[in-house]
Design an enzyme around this catalytic site. Structure first.
Site, short mmCIF file in Angstrom:
data_model
loop_
_atom_site.label_atom_id
_atom_site.label_comp_id
_atom_site.label_asym_id
_atom_site.label_seq_id
_atom_site.Cartn_x
_atom_site.Cartn_y
_atom_site.Cartn_z
N GLY A 1 14.07 27.90 62.06
CA GLY A 1 13.13 28.16 60.68
C GLY A 1 14.12 27.75 59.48
O GLY A 1 15.10 27.18 59.38
N HIS B 1 9.12 28.85 61.45
CA HIS B 1 8.56 29.36 60.30
C HIS B 1 9.28 28.60 59.13
O HIS B 1 10.41 28.63 59.17
CB HIS B 1 8.76 30.99 60.27
CG HIS B 1 10.14 31.36 60.34
ND1 HIS B 1 10.90 31.62 59.40
CD2 HIS B 1 10.77 31.87 61.34
CE1 HIS B 1 12.04 32.03 59.83
NE2 HIS B 1 11.82 31.99 61.12
N ASP B 2 8.59 28.39 57.92
CA ASP B 2 9.21 28.02 56.77
C ASP B 2 9.67 26.58 56.65
O ASP B 2 10.29 26.29 55.87
CB ASP B 2 10.04 28.97 56.17
CG ASP B 2 9.34 30.41 56.05
OD1 ASP B 2 8.46 30.62 55.10
OD2 ASP B 2 9.76 31.42 56.96
#
Length: 259
Positions: free
Chosen positions: A136, A118-119
């Site tokens: 992440g 994520h991100d």
């Protein structure tokens, strides 16, 4: 071009000349650009935004929810640029509240079994080799190459035109234009071959090498090395890219040369 054996939600938005092979599932709130090919047994979850002329190979999973216990179901995206190739069994997770987006740029190649958490922000022309695991909030700048089976710690930044050796444990930031290898990960020279292939002149490469002599070969701490660089070396785009990268590093940069 769309197999009758695939499952495509009526609210998915597919561009012209998109190919979807059998047994692929595309959920609602998905956009796929013109000319993209999606192989069999791919799963694309809500929040995926896939560009033009991409290739997504069998077993890939795009825009699954983050593997983050703080995630509370908020709306978020995976954005994939044009002309990017995603090989077999790659997984790319949606963003969280931090950036709300996981982004892959244009003309990238993610080889088989890569995981992008994520991100993460992966810029353009990046190559990530087989089985690399990216935690992440990682940022990888243009034209970087990450060798196979490497693991990248969360919040790490990898600079443009850098090259990371296969099997590396990347716990610290990797500055632009460098080669990174050994354990612990450390400076292994300037990525001269890659820079020549991309049109950098011999003089420019020599200037980059001189910057890194101050940083990694002269026994100076980073603060003192940056001061010496700005005093003694002419301002260039490449010099300033390196200086700004080092100054903005939050995790600290990899070690200097180790014999």
């Amino acid at each position: 071009m769309i197999s009758k054996l695939s499952q495509i939600h009526e609210q998915a938005n597919l561009g012209q000349d998109v190919t979807v092979e059998p047994f692929t599932t595309i959920h609602k709130n998905v956009e796929v650009g013109t000319g993209t090919w999606i192989g069999s047994n791919v799963t694309i979850y809500p929040g995926a935004r896939i560009g033009k002329n991409c290739k997504i190979f069998p077993g890939a999973v795009i825009a699954a929810i983050p593997q983050d216990l703080k995630f509370q179901g908020e709306d978020s995206l995976v954005e994939i640029g044009d002309n990017t190739t995603i090989r077999e069994c790659v997984t790319i997770n949606r963003g969280t509240l931090d950036k709300k987006t996981t982004r892959i740029g244009n003309n990238c190649l993610l080889m088989a079994y890569v995981h992008i958490a994520h991100d993460c922000i992966i810029h353009n022309q990046v190559i990530i080799a087989n089985s690399v695991q990216v935690a992440g909030h990682v940022t990888i700048d243009d034209w970087a190459f990450v060798g196979g089976s490497s693991a990248i710690h969360q919040f790490v930044k990898i600079g443009m035109h850098s090259m990371i050796s296969g099997g590396s444990l990347v716990r610290k930031d990797v500055p632009p234009f460098t080669k990174a290898a050994r354990e612990p990960l450390s400076y292994a020279g300037v990525n001269s071959l890659g820079l020549r292939r991309r049109g950098f002149s011999g003089d420019t490469i020599s200037q980059i090498q001189e910057v890194y002599r101050y940083l990694f070969l002269n026994s100076l701490n980073n603060s003192r090395a940056l001061e010496e660089i700005e005093i003694n070396l002419p301002a260039t785009k490449e010099r300033d890219e390196i200086v700004n990268f080092i100054r903005s590093s939050e995790r600290g940069v990899m070690k200097g040369y180790i014999q």
